[in-house]
Design a protein around this motif. Structure first.
Motif, PDB file in Angstrom:
ATOM      1  N   ALA A  18       0.837  -1.200   0.000  1.00 12.33           N
ATOM      2  CA  ALA A  18       0.000   0.000   0.000  1.00 12.33           C
ATOM      3  C   ALA A  18       0.869   1.247   0.000  1.00 12.33           C
ATOM      4  O   ALA A  18       0.579   2.229  -0.700  1.00 12.33           O
ATOM      5  N   LEU A  19       1.984   1.208   0.768  1.00 10.06           N
ATOM      6  CA  LEU A  19       2.900   2.359   0.816  1.00 10.06           C
ATOM      7  C   LEU A  19       3.485   2.628  -0.570  1.00 10.06           C
ATOM      8  O   LEU A  19       3.500   3.766  -1.044  1.00 10.06           O
ATOM      9  N   MET A  20       3.954   1.570  -1.241  1.00 10.96           N
ATOM     10  CA  MET A  20       4.593   1.764  -2.539  1.00 10.96           C
ATOM     11  C   MET A  20       3.594   2.223  -3.590  1.00 10.96           C
ATOM     12  O   MET A  20       3.929   2.988  -4.485  1.00 10.96           O
ATOM     13  N   PHE A  21       2.333   1.761  -3.474  1.00 10.05           N
ATOM     14  CA  PHE A  21       1.289   2.229  -4.374  1.00 10.05           C
ATOM     15  C   PHE A  21       1.088   3.738  -4.178  1.00 10.05           C
ATOM     16  O   PHE A  21       1.027   4.497  -5.157  1.00 10.05           O
ATOM     17  N   SER A  22       1.065   4.171  -2.920  1.00  9.19           N
ATOM     18  CA  SER A  22       0.889   5.606  -2.627  1.00  9.19           C
ATOM     19  C   SER A  22       2.087   6.415  -3.110  1.00  9.19           C
ATOM     20  O   SER A  22       1.925   7.515  -3.656  1.00  9.19           O
ATOM     21  N   VAL A  23       3.307   5.872  -2.914  1.00 10.26           N
ATOM     22  CA  VAL A  23       4.502   6.573  -3.388  1.00 10.26           C
ATOM     23  C   VAL A  23       4.430   6.737  -4.911  1.00 10.26           C
ATOM     24  O   VAL A  23       4.713   7.813  -5.445  1.00 10.26           O
ATOM     25  N   GLY A  24       4.000   5.669  -5.592  1.00  8.76           N
ATOM     26  CA  GLY A  24       3.839   5.731  -7.044  1.00  8.76           C
ATOM     27  C   GLY A  24       2.862   6.820  -7.447  1.00  8.76           C
ATOM     28  O   GLY A  24       3.153   7.623  -8.341  1.00  8.76           O
ATOM     29  N   ILE A  25       1.708   6.892  -6.777  1.00  7.22           N
ATOM     30  CA  ILE A  25       0.709   7.920  -7.091  1.00  7.22           C
ATOM     31  C   ILE A  25       1.319   9.310  -6.938  1.00  7.22           C
ATOM     32  O   ILE A  25       1.167  10.168  -7.807  1.00  7.22           O
ATOM     33  N   SER A  26       2.062   9.527  -5.841  1.00  2.00           N
ATOM     34  CA  SER A  26       2.600  10.876  -5.596  1.00  2.00           C
ATOM     35  C   SER A  26       3.634  11.260  -6.654  1.00  2.00           C
ATOM     36  O   SER A  26       3.708  12.417  -7.045  1.00  2.00           O
ATOM     37  N   VAL A  27       4.423  10.287  -7.140  1.00  2.00           N
ATOM     38  CA  VAL A  27       5.410  10.601  -8.189  1.00  2.00           C
ATOM     39  C   VAL A  27       4.696  10.881  -9.513  1.00  2.00           C
ATOM     40  O   VAL A  27       4.967  11.877 -10.188  1.00  2.00           O
TER      41      VAL A  27
END
Lengths: 93, 201
Positions: B39-48
């Motif tokens: 979930a964290l990496m999905f959110s990091v992807g969205i922010s980038v």
């Protein structure tokens, strides 16, 4: 383990598709997940007797690794600095 | 700085809960941290993906300084490879995985814990926190000894946020764009390099 990287790319695609909207709340979500995961890491560490007993050697190893990493990277940065700035200045003079 | 302190406090509170068995549920046997990491990496992807503005600002960069992130990554890995010879019970790939955090202690320690266990994860956490602290404390000396690019290289993945103020103060305002660019690239390399080195035995 490359699944996690794939998930990140899926997130990037979604973020790009939604680029018309400002998803500024996503940074708060990221922060909360980091809190949760470091809390869980803490529980892992705290309930592991071997790590707790060896904390000073683990800390020492961490600092040694950091010093090596920083020294290596600043030496490489110095080489680039020399090539981009110093050498040019000398050839201009 | 305040954000970093809160993150560390969560780790310390978790450690205390573990030491005194305050939480009856056994997380080490569950997949909770794996799903939270996804979930964290999905959110990091969205922010980038959601922020193309940062990429546009990089046009004003001195083209020769594009190589600075590469120098940081290669220099760090070389330093860790050399020191792994002096740490007999740590393998080369373990040392390279810890070094690949580049000061991004939250993400790298989480990844390494997931792949290699809590002990190396703790080393990654402590090592990468100290990389940020060393950069904050020694930026002026690094500039004097290794040139203006040194604090940027030393800051690793943190040069677009936490160490940016000290870099602009010691290396000069003209290094803001290269510092942000460097932080962006190194930051992005962390999950790839950590995963790569953790996949070696």
């Amino acid at each position: 383990m490359f699944i996690i990287i794939g998930i990140m790319f899926a997130g990037m695609l979604l973020g790009f598709l939604l680029r018309k909207q400002r998803l500024s709340w996503i940074h708060k979500v990221i922060t909360v997940f980091i809190w949760l995961l470091l809390f869980l890491l803490g529980i892992d560490v705290g309930s592991n007797q071997e790590i707790i007993n060896g904390l000073h050697t683990i800390g020492l190893e961490a600092v040694i690794l950091t010093l090596a990493a920083v020294l290596g990277s600043v030496t490489a940065a110095w080489a680039l600095w020399y090539m981009v700035y110093k050498r040019n200045r000398r050839s201009e003079a | 700085m305040k954000g970093s302190l809160i993150i560390i406090s969560f780790f310390i509170i978790g450690t205390l809960c573990g030491v005194y068995h305050l939480i009856p549920y056994d997380f080490t046997q569950s997949n909770l941290s794996y799903y939270a990491l996804c979930a964290l990496m999905f959110s990091v992807g969205i922010s980038v993906g959601n922020d193309p503005q940062t990429l546009r600002n990089f046009r004003s960069l001195n083209p020769r300084l594009i190589f600075l992130p590469v120098m940081t990554i290669l220099g760090t890995l070389a330093g860790c490879a050399v020191i792994s010879l002096f740490l007999p019970h740590r393998s080369l790939s373990d040392c390279l995985a810890v070094g690949s955090g580049f000061g991004y202690y939250s993400l790298s320690s989480i990844f390494i814990t997931e792949y290699k266990g809590a002990e190396l994860g703790t080393i990654a956490l402590l090592s990468n926190i100290s990389r940020e602290i060393i950069t904050l404390l020694f930026a002026p000396l690094l500039v004097r000894w290794f040139g203006n690019l040194a604090p940027i290289s030393s800051g690793g993945a943190t040069t677009m946020d936490t160490t940016l103020p000290i870099i602009t103060r010691t290396a000069g305002e003209s290094f803001v764009v290269v510092s942000i660019f460097h932080g962006f690239v190194v930051d992005f390399s962390v999950p790839f390099l950590v995963t790569l080195f953790c996949s070696f035995p």
